[in-house]
Design a protein around this motif. Sequence first.
Motif, PDB file in Angstrom:
ATOM      1  N   GLY A 151       0.867  -1.377  -0.013  1.00  0.00           N
ATOM      2  CA  GLY A 151       0.125  -0.016   0.077  1.00  0.00           C
ATOM      3  C   GLY A 151       0.747   1.309  -0.139  1.00  0.00           C
ATOM      4  O   GLY A 151       1.780   1.352   0.545  1.00  0.00           O
ATOM      5  N   ILE A 152       0.299   2.399  -0.327  1.00  0.00           N
ATOM      6  CA  ILE A 152       0.921   3.801  -0.305  1.00  0.00           C
ATOM      7  C   ILE A 152      -0.010   4.674   0.130  1.00  0.00           C
ATOM      8  O   ILE A 152      -1.070   4.650  -0.152  1.00  0.00           O
ATOM      9  CB  ILE A 152       0.939   4.275  -1.830  1.00  0.00           C
ATOM     10  N   ILE A 153       0.328   5.249   1.220  1.00  0.00           N
ATOM     11  CA  ILE A 153      -0.482   6.276   1.678  1.00  0.00           C
ATOM     12  C   ILE A 153       0.234   7.854   1.192  1.00  0.00           C
ATOM     13  O   ILE A 153       1.415   8.059   1.525  1.00  0.00           O
ATOM     14  CB  ILE A 153      -0.289   6.451   3.239  1.00  0.00           C
ATOM     15  N   GLY A 154      -0.341   8.400   0.049  1.00  0.00           N
ATOM     16  CA  GLY A 154       0.209   9.327  -0.522  1.00  0.00           C
ATOM     17  C   GLY A 154      -0.459  10.707  -0.035  1.00  0.00           C
ATOM     18  O   GLY A 154      -1.400  10.470   0.699  1.00  0.00           O
ATOM     19  N   LYS A 179      -2.313  -0.672  -3.728  1.00  0.00           N
ATOM     20  CA  LYS A 179      -3.321  -0.020  -3.178  1.00  0.00           C
ATOM     21  C   LYS A 179      -2.830   1.435  -2.539  1.00  0.00           C
ATOM     22  O   LYS A 179      -2.072   1.460  -1.996  1.00  0.00           O
ATOM     23  CB  LYS A 179      -4.205  -0.646  -1.872  1.00  0.00           C
ATOM     24  N   ILE A 180      -3.452   2.377  -3.119  1.00  0.00           N
ATOM     25  CA  ILE A 180      -3.243   3.856  -3.098  1.00  0.00           C
ATOM     26  C   ILE A 180      -4.155   4.591  -2.578  1.00  0.00           C
ATOM     27  O   ILE A 180      -5.306   4.479  -2.980  1.00  0.00           O
ATOM     28  CB  ILE A 180      -2.826   4.389  -4.312  1.00  0.00           C
ATOM     29  N   GLN A 198      -7.312   0.945   7.208  1.00  0.00           N
ATOM     30  CA  GLN A 198      -7.988   0.362   6.239  1.00  0.00           C
ATOM     31  C   GLN A 198      -7.124  -0.498   5.432  1.00  0.00           C
ATOM     32  O   GLN A 198      -7.497  -1.611   4.983  1.00  0.00           O
ATOM     33  CB  GLN A 198      -8.451   1.543   5.123  1.00  0.00           C
ATOM     34  N   LEU A 199      -5.874  -0.135   5.060  1.00  0.00           N
ATOM     35  CA  LEU A 199      -4.855  -0.810   4.329  1.00  0.00           C
ATOM     36  C   LEU A 199      -4.552  -2.327   4.944  1.00  0.00           C
ATOM     37  O   LEU A 199      -4.620  -3.244   4.462  1.00  0.00           O
ATOM     38  CB  LEU A 199      -3.554  -0.413   3.929  1.00  0.00           C
ATOM     39  N   ILE A 200      -4.401  -2.240   6.387  1.00  0.00           N
ATOM     40  CA  ILE A 200      -4.077  -3.331   7.214  1.00  0.00           C
ATOM     41  C   ILE A 200      -5.358  -4.178   7.139  1.00  0.00           C
ATOM     42  O   ILE A 200      -4.925  -5.770   7.139  1.00  0.00           O
ATOM     43  CB  ILE A 200      -3.871  -3.045   8.675  1.00  0.00           C
TER      44      ILE A 200
END
Length: 314
Positions: A151-154, A179-180, A198-200
């Motif tokens: 995942g990316i938290i941009g 997932k971005i 959310q990503l986890i």
Amino acid sequence: MKKKVVLFVLVMLLASCSNPIEKGKIKKVGLLVPETINDQVWGTKGYKGILNIQNDFNVDVYYREGIESDYAIKQAVQELSQKGVNLIFGHGAEYANTFNEIANKYPNIHFVSFNGEAKKKNTTSIKFEGHAMGFFGGMTAAHMSSKKKIGIIGTHSWQPEIKGFVNGAKFEDPQTKVKIIYTDNWDDGQKALALLDQLIAEGVDVVYPAGDGFNIPVIERLKEKGLYAIGYVSDQAELGKNTVLTSTVQQVSKLYDIVARKYAEGELPSGNLSFDFQDGVIVMGKFSPLVDKKFQNKIRDNVQKYKKTGKLPS
């Protein structure tokens, strides 16, 4: 909480360089930061940058924190001008428009900002070319993801390192899903942590927190969960060698020194300038001992090839 400082701080010369570089055109240097120099990431790097200039050129430097609004920028520039400053760094994209607006009023000052549009002859915008560093970070994430979900938290969709990260991950393992999600704010740590949850929940096991204002709390949460991170802007190996697989490092203080040298020599152009691995201002950080040596060497070899040819693996 944002730290507001209303007074300029003159950083006195407590130590001198035995062989200082010729000042050239530099008289005094100023730094404006939108937040604080104590964030241990972006603001701290800018502060270290002007300290390097102070030491290398033997000049007085000033900094001011919490300068975000158009009004605050104009007031700060006016005060710096009265102190004899002729090179001002605005440590972010938020300074570019105001610098363009007031540049004609201060023809003896050269204004430098980040990631903006420099439109006047005494304004320059500098940026790190983030695509390649993101590419190598993505390769590492895909290589180490056991679930093939990263995942990316941009912060913003325009960040080149995000596209680079996706491309690198797909190059390393086409089966990896990326997932971005975006915070739309460099400093919203609470939102970043909510997005991380959310990503986890979706099974992501490696995350690239591509925002210097929130990457530390995100990495700390990943450490608690026994998951992995790719560090951003700083070499964040010290946050956990078994958590931070590697980092995409932007050497801000070194870039400040390059810009100051160009200005001192009368060779700093107006307009927009980009810097990458080839300029020595972007590097990959330390690898976690969890990353196998063969893959580490693969990344290092690819970085060297990119520096020589400008081409990424394909």
